[in-house]
Design a protein around this motif. Sequence first.
Motif, PDB file in Angstrom:
ATOM      1  N   SER A 125       1.501  10.360  -4.374  1.00 16.76           N
ATOM      2  CA  SER A 125       0.744  10.686  -3.174  1.00 16.76           C
ATOM      3  C   SER A 125       1.178  10.065  -1.861  1.00 16.76           C
ATOM      4  O   SER A 125       0.302   9.037  -1.242  1.00 16.76           O
ATOM      5  CB  SER A 125      -0.842  10.658  -3.390  1.00 16.76           C
ATOM      6  OG  SER A 125      -1.202   9.240  -3.717  1.00 16.76           O
ATOM      7  N   PRO A 126       2.439   9.814  -1.523  1.00 17.72           N
ATOM      8  CA  PRO A 126       3.005   9.263  -0.378  1.00 17.72           C
ATOM      9  C   PRO A 126       2.243   9.461   1.007  1.00 17.72           C
ATOM     10  O   PRO A 126       2.020  10.727   1.117  1.00 17.72           O
ATOM     11  CB  PRO A 126       4.460   9.568  -0.571  1.00 17.72           C
ATOM     12  CG  PRO A 126       4.580  11.058  -1.088  1.00 17.72           C
ATOM     13  CD  PRO A 126       3.291  11.034  -2.277  1.00 17.72           C
ATOM     14  N   TYR A 127       2.287   8.481   1.822  1.00 18.10           N
ATOM     15  CA  TYR A 127       1.898   8.857   3.090  1.00 18.10           C
ATOM     16  C   TYR A 127       2.947   9.676   3.803  1.00 18.10           C
ATOM     17  O   TYR A 127       4.052   9.185   3.651  1.00 18.10           O
ATOM     18  CB  TYR A 127       1.333   7.592   3.558  1.00 18.10           C
ATOM     19  CG  TYR A 127       0.074   6.961   3.122  1.00 18.10           C
ATOM     20  CD1 TYR A 127      -1.374   7.623   3.464  1.00 18.10           C
ATOM     21  CD2 TYR A 127       0.052   6.040   2.384  1.00 18.10           C
ATOM     22  CE1 TYR A 127      -2.312   6.992   3.080  1.00 18.10           C
ATOM     23  CE2 TYR A 127      -1.130   5.633   1.736  1.00 18.10           C
ATOM     24  CZ  TYR A 127      -2.241   6.117   2.046  1.00 18.10           C
ATOM     25  OH  TYR A 127      -3.478   5.426   1.484  1.00 18.10           O
ATOM     26  N   GLY A 128       2.596  10.128   5.104  1.00 16.18           N
ATOM     27  CA  GLY A 128       3.492  10.648   5.817  1.00 16.18           C
ATOM     28  C   GLY A 128       3.532  10.121   7.457  1.00 16.18           C
ATOM     29  O   GLY A 128       4.636  10.440   8.012  1.00 16.18           O
ATOM     30  N   LEU A 129       2.529   9.500   7.611  1.00 17.78           N
ATOM     31  CA  LEU A 129       2.208   8.597   8.651  1.00 17.78           C
ATOM     32  C   LEU A 129       1.853   7.275   8.574  1.00 17.78           C
ATOM     33  O   LEU A 129       0.696   7.179   7.869  1.00 17.78           O
ATOM     34  CB  LEU A 129       1.711   9.532   9.808  1.00 17.78           C
ATOM     35  CG  LEU A 129       1.341   8.934  11.322  1.00 17.78           C
ATOM     36  CD1 LEU A 129       2.645   8.503  12.100  1.00 17.78           C
ATOM     37  CD2 LEU A 129       0.618   9.743  11.900  1.00 17.78           C
ATOM     38  N   ALA A 183       0.954  -1.161   0.133  1.00 16.90           N
ATOM     39  CA  ALA A 183       0.070   0.082   0.111  1.00 16.90           C
ATOM     40  C   ALA A 183       0.824   1.359  -0.023  1.00 16.90           C
ATOM     41  O   ALA A 183       0.690   2.061  -0.708  1.00 16.90           O
ATOM     42  CB  ALA A 183      -0.906   0.041   1.216  1.00 16.90           C
ATOM     43  N   LEU A 184       1.883   1.343   0.774  1.00 15.01           N
ATOM     44  CA  LEU A 184       2.971   2.259   0.861  1.00 15.01           C
ATOM     45  C   LEU A 184       3.412   2.506  -0.281  1.00 15.01           C
ATOM     46  O   LEU A 184       3.684   3.783  -1.037  1.00 15.01           O
ATOM     47  CB  LEU A 184       3.993   2.205   1.821  1.00 15.01           C
ATOM     48  CG  LEU A 184       3.062   2.241   3.557  1.00 15.01           C
ATOM     49  CD1 LEU A 184       4.252   1.920   4.419  1.00 15.01           C
ATOM     50  CD2 LEU A 184       2.580   3.588   3.598  1.00 15.01           C
ATOM     51  N   ALA A 185       4.066   1.498  -1.146  1.00 17.95           N
ATOM     52  CA  ALA A 185       4.600   1.599  -2.529  1.00 17.95           C
ATOM     53  C   ALA A 185       3.691   2.241  -3.550  1.00 17.95           C
ATOM     54  O   ALA A 185       4.377   2.865  -4.310  1.00 17.95           O
ATOM     55  CB  ALA A 185       5.347   0.225  -2.715  1.00 17.95           C
ATOM     56  N   ARG A 186       2.496   1.682  -3.418  1.00 14.30           N
ATOM     57  CA  ARG A 186       1.583   2.095  -4.497  1.00 14.30           C
ATOM     58  C   ARG A 186       1.292   3.535  -4.181  1.00 14.30           C
ATOM     59  O   ARG A 186       1.256   4.204  -5.345  1.00 14.30           O
ATOM     60  CB  ARG A 186       0.148   1.261  -4.305  1.00 14.30           C
ATOM     61  CG  ARG A 186       0.333   0.081  -5.017  1.00 14.30           C
ATOM     62  CD  ARG A 186      -0.699  -0.922  -4.666  1.00 14.30           C
ATOM     63  NE  ARG A 186      -0.743  -2.188  -5.462  1.00 14.30           N
ATOM     64  CZ  ARG A 186      -1.517  -3.000  -5.253  1.00 14.30           C
ATOM     65  NH1 ARG A 186      -2.687  -2.918  -4.444  1.00 14.30           N
ATOM     66  NH2 ARG A 186      -1.706  -4.302  -6.091  1.00 14.30           N
ATOM     67  N   ALA A 187       1.103   3.945  -3.134  1.00 14.23           N
ATOM     68  CA  ALA A 187       0.745   5.399  -2.851  1.00 14.23           C
ATOM     69  C   ALA A 187       1.836   6.289  -3.315  1.00 14.23           C
ATOM     70  O   ALA A 187       1.707   7.440  -3.987  1.00 14.23           O
ATOM     71  CB  ALA A 187       0.412   5.677  -1.197  1.00 14.23           C
TER      72      ALA A 187
END
Length: 221
Positions: A49-53, A40-44
């Motif tokens: 639109s990467p996650y920050g937390l 999920a993190l790699a896809r974002a």
Amino acid sequence: MLVVTAVDAEAEAVAAGAPRLDVLACGVGPAAVAAATALALARAEAAGSPYGLVVSAGIGGGIAPHAPLGAVVVADEIVAADLGADTPDGFASVEDLGFGRVVHRPPTALTARMAERLSAPGGPTAVCAPVLTVSTVTGTARRTVELTARHPRAAAEGMEGFGVAEAAAALSLPCAEIRAISNVVGPRDRAAWRVGPALASLKRAFSLLNPVFEEPSHECR
């Protein structure tokens, strides 16, 4: 931010408390949740639109006397409690053996802010303490004694936190863990579990924590 749970019931409780957060049920246990979280993190990130937390959330067992039923534990350490080797001298963690790490420490400022918000009037009992990640849930008095002897400050036990933290660390992202207590860690007594009230506590916790999660990500590091 991304909130990771094991099962749908936990994800639904989180989403009901904080509807604007991205919540993903990734499966039970550290391996399943690490793989799904990393994907999920790699896809974002690939989508721009990467996650920050990243937050691991769900229900879990409370370790007496630190966390009673219905309490919410905010992890100040996320610990892989049974990742290691059984030896004639007792348990040796992979860190003791020189093979890796067994502890992730969430950002101090973030855990302090979460504990502060949960301590507001009307909130659940809040505890800030280590949360243990295990692949086999504790169900005997003997194992309870062994775990608490190795981790005297620990307040809760779950099955996913360390896996989520490992996936977050691979992308240099901060990670936190929140556990609402559904049962007492000790001899297994399924009839004594209070899953419904624990899910309600989880929902209430996320409704209280919304202001923290809306802060800029640099304030959480």
